[in-house]
Structures are given as C-alpha cells and as structure tokens.
Design an enzyme around this catalytic site. Structure first.
Site, PDB file in Angstrom:
ATOM      1  N   GLU A 180     -11.069  -9.317   3.129  1.00  0.00           N
ATOM      2  CA  GLU A 180      -9.782  -8.934   3.718  1.00  0.00           C
ATOM      3  C   GLU A 180     -10.021  -8.759   5.211  1.00  0.00           C
ATOM      4  OE1 GLU A 180      -7.185  -6.247   1.717  1.00  0.00           O
ATOM      5  OE2 GLU A 180      -6.356  -5.494   3.591  1.00  0.00           O
ATOM      6  N   ARG A 240      -6.949  12.880   0.905  1.00  0.00           N
ATOM      7  CA  ARG A 240      -5.871  13.338   1.798  1.00  0.00           C
ATOM      8  C   ARG A 240      -4.519  12.756   1.427  1.00  0.00           C
ATOM      9  NH1 ARG A 240      -7.237  10.029   7.320  1.00  0.00           N
ATOM     10  NH2 ARG A 240      -9.264  10.963   7.048  1.00  0.00           N
ATOM     11  N   GLU A 279      -8.660   0.639  -3.303  1.00  0.00           N
ATOM     12  CA  GLU A 279      -9.414   0.687  -2.042  1.00  0.00           C
ATOM     13  C   GLU A 279     -10.328   1.895  -2.061  1.00  0.00           C
ATOM     14  OE1 GLU A 279      -8.041   0.931   2.106  1.00  0.00           O
ATOM     15  OE2 GLU A 279      -6.466  -0.364   1.394  1.00  0.00           O
ATOM     16  N   HIS A 311      -5.601   3.701  -1.739  1.00  0.00           N
ATOM     17  CA  HIS A 311      -6.923   4.079  -1.220  1.00  0.00           C
ATOM     18  C   HIS A 311      -7.222   5.516  -1.632  1.00  0.00           C
ATOM     19  CE1 HIS A 311      -9.605   4.410   2.666  1.00  0.00           C
ATOM     20  NE2 HIS A 311     -10.257   4.724   1.568  1.00  0.00           N
ATOM     21  N   THR A 313      -8.179   3.573   8.503  1.00  0.00           N
ATOM     22  CA  THR A 313      -9.395   2.765   8.524  1.00  0.00           C
ATOM     23  C   THR A 313      -9.450   1.999   9.840  1.00  0.00           C
ATOM     24  OG1 THR A 313      -8.996   2.533   6.168  1.00  0.00           O
ATOM     25  CG2 THR A 313     -10.742   1.175   7.097  1.00  0.00           C
ATOM     26  N   ARG A 324      -9.353   8.282  -0.993  1.00  0.00           N
ATOM     27  CA  ARG A 324     -10.342   8.710   0.003  1.00  0.00           C
ATOM     28  C   ARG A 324     -11.197   9.847  -0.535  1.00  0.00           C
ATOM     29  NH1 ARG A 324     -10.330   8.047   5.541  1.00  0.00           N
ATOM     30  NH2 ARG A 324      -9.034   6.320   6.209  1.00  0.00           N
ATOM     31  N   HIS A 363      -3.691  -4.501   7.636  1.00  0.00           N
ATOM     32  CA  HIS A 363      -3.775  -3.365   8.552  1.00  0.00           C
ATOM     33  C   HIS A 363      -2.841  -3.553   9.740  1.00  0.00           C
ATOM     34  CE1 HIS A 363      -5.191   0.339  10.263  1.00  0.00           C
ATOM     35  NE2 HIS A 363      -5.819   0.547   9.129  1.00  0.00           N
ATOM     36  N   ASN A 391       0.854  -1.190   0.000  1.00  0.00           N
ATOM     37  CA  ASN A 391       0.000   0.000   0.000  1.00  0.00           C
ATOM     38  C   ASN A 391       0.893   1.243   0.000  1.00  0.00           C
ATOM     39  OD1 ASN A 391      -1.405   2.271   1.101  1.00  0.00           O
ATOM     40  ND2 ASN A 391      -3.048   0.910   1.755  1.00  0.00           N
ATOM     41  N   HIS A 442       0.971   6.227   1.851  1.00  0.00           N
ATOM     42  CA  HIS A 442       1.730   7.175   2.669  1.00  0.00           C
ATOM     43  C   HIS A 442       2.935   7.774   1.952  1.00  0.00           C
ATOM     44  CE1 HIS A 442      -1.201   6.678   5.601  1.00  0.00           C
ATOM     45  NE2 HIS A 442      -0.968   5.392   5.760  1.00  0.00           N
TER      46      HIS A 442
HETATM   47  N1  PXP Z   1      -5.859  -3.107   4.029  1.00  0.00           N
HETATM   48  C1  PXP Z   1      -6.820  -2.170   4.109  1.00  0.00           C
HETATM   49  C2  PXP Z   1      -8.189  -2.526   3.665  1.00  0.00           C
HETATM   50  C3  PXP Z   1      -6.528  -0.866   4.569  1.00  0.00           C
HETATM   51  O1  PXP Z   1      -7.500   0.060   4.656  1.00  0.00           O
HETATM   52  C4  PXP Z   1      -5.205  -0.556   4.901  1.00  0.00           C
HETATM   53  C5  PXP Z   1      -4.844   0.836   5.329  1.00  0.00           C
HETATM   54  O2  PXP Z   1      -5.109   1.729   4.320  1.00  0.00           O
HETATM   55  C6  PXP Z   1      -4.229  -1.561   4.773  1.00  0.00           C
HETATM   56  C7  PXP Z   1      -4.595  -2.832   4.364  1.00  0.00           C
HETATM   57  C8  PXP Z   1      -2.801  -1.309   5.091  1.00  0.00           C
HETATM   58  O3  PXP Z   1      -2.686  -0.995   6.444  1.00  0.00           O
HETATM   59  P1  PXP Z   1      -1.299  -0.449   6.985  1.00  0.00           P
HETATM   60  O4  PXP Z   1      -1.040   0.847   6.276  1.00  0.00           O
HETATM   61  O5  PXP Z   1      -1.558  -0.266   8.449  1.00  0.00           O
HETATM   62  O6  PXP Z   1      -0.262  -1.479   6.699  1.00  0.00           O
END
Ligand code: PXP
Length: 245
Positions: free
Chosen positions: A152, A50, A71, A44, A102, A46, A195, A8, A11
C-alpha cells in the site's frame, strides 16, 4: 482494472471515544459504507487503542459481509490478534505513540529478516499481507523479497502538497508514486494506495493504472458531517469510477 474502495472507519471510533460511550458505532458505519459502495472496511487497532478497540474488531468480523483489512503494527500482540481473527487482509504499518496518524511508511528494507518471519504465519493462515510503504524502490523490492502479497503506497505527502498548493512538489510526489506502482506490479505485488486522499486528490491517484485499491478514512468521516456518510462515500466512489471506467 476496476478500482476497489476500502473505507477506514477509525475516526467513527475517535468520535465515540471522545465521550467514552457506545455512539457512534463503527460497525453501523461499516454497514452503511458497504451499502454506499465500499468494497472493504479498514480498521487500525493501535497499541494504545485510541480509536478502534478489540471489541470493534470482534463486531466487524462478525457483522460485515465485505472483507476486513486489519491494520496493525508488527508486534507480537497484534500478530496473535490477527491469527485469532484471520481477517481477509492484514496491513502492516509503522506506529509511534506520539504521532497523530501514520506519518511514514514502514522500513521494510531495514528489517527484512524479522518482517519475513513476522508475516509468515499470517500468510499461512490465508491473510493477504500488505505493507504500507513510501515510494522508495528499495522498500518495494524488500516487500517482494519477504513474500508480501500487497504494497500500500503512502499517498499522504502527495495529498499534503496538493492541500498546500505546492503544484511542483505534488507533481514530483505523484511521479514517484507512479514509478513505485509500476515497479511493484513488475515484481508481482498487488498495489494499493492510501492516506490523506480527498476529493481533490483521488482522481490523479485513481489514474495510476497499477493501483487496484484505495483506502480512505479521515476525509470521508469529516465530509460525512456535511453530507452524511453514505453521500460522502458515494461521491468518492463516483470520482473513482469516472477515473477508471
Ligand atoms: N492506509 C493506511 C495504511 C493508513 O494507516 C491510513 C490511516 O489510518 C489510511 C490508509 C487512511 O488514511 P486517511 O484516514 O488519511 O484517509
């Protein structure tokens, strides 16, 4: 079964947006992630934009060879964007403006009829629809009922407990995740997890046999400060492969 890694890159966009310019570029991070062993990229979009922006999705769809897991919240705006891009996968998540990330899973059981209608056009367009849920059995059953292909499982609470040193709590959460993964597989759902996953939590999650994909973001982007993005991902991949030879 082999375990896929979805990276992901939200960030990277968070850091870029802190200065409002174009650097660092999420697409470059995605290409690097692929070279380091990622099987897919997650982003993602949003409602408040952001981190990831619409132009990032355009660039990722055009610029990466591995599948994009898009996402999004279950809103009409996001559905239209997903149908325009037709990504490999769509992961539906709950979204609240004031949250930092999330926080919980989707309430699929409480919104069955609407979500079944909502995912239908995306299924027809060929996207693998995934629902981000907690480990409650009724939520998993609801995902199967609406025709989702994937669940998931939200691993955030388990990871928080490990970070807090709450071994007993972590054990309870991990057991619940295992039960949820088993139920989901029995119902014919593909099982992903994500997550909060970091080096100290990836192995127990990777050892859940039904899980076929992990989606990991925040920890990897943070760890990249110290060892570079490629190195951070390669180490995660190594731990996943050690757990699931
Ligand atoms: N899976 C989903 C559905 C999420 O919303 C997120 C966070 O955006 C992640 C995985 C990844 O989580 P993390 O950034 O904490 O590794």
């Amino acid at each position: 079964m082999a375990l896929r890694l979805g990276v992901n890159i939200d960030h990277v966009a968070t850091v870029r947006n802190a200065r409002g310019g174009t650097w660092p570029d999420p697409l470059r991070a995605a290409i690097l992630a692929e070279a380091a062993g990622a099987d897919g990229i997650t982003a993602h979009l949003r409602e408040d934009r952001r981190h990831i922006r619409d132009a990032d999705i355009d660039a990722l769809m055009a610029g990466i060879a591995i599948p994009l897991n898009f996402e999004m919240a279950a809103t009409a705006e996001m559905q239209a964007i997903a149908l325009r891009h037709r990504p490999h996968a769509v992961c539906l998540v709950p979204e609240r403006r004031e949250e930092r990330t999330t926080e919980g899973g989707l309430d699929v059981a409480g919104d069955i009829a609407r979500l079944a209608d909502f995912i239908a056009p995306m299924r027809e367009a060929g996207a693998r629809v995934s629902m981000f849920v907690g480990h409650e059995a009724r939520q998993i059953e609801a995902c199967a009922e609406i025709g989702a292909a994937v669940v998931e499982l939200h691993t955030g609470h388990y990871c928080d407990m490990v970070s807090a040193g709450n071994d007993a709590g972590a054990e309870v959460e991990l057991a619940a995740l295992k039960r949820a993964a088993s139920l989901a597989a029995q119902l014919g759902l593909e099982v992903h997890a994500g997550h909060g996953i970091a080096y100290d939590t990836v192995t127990p999650i990777a050892l859940i046999p039904e899980v076929v994909e992990l989606n990991i973001g925040h920890f990897l982007i943070g760890e990249a400060i110290f060892r570079g993005l490629g190195g951070a991902i390669e180490e995660m991949r190594r731990r996943m492969d050690a757990a699931r030879p």
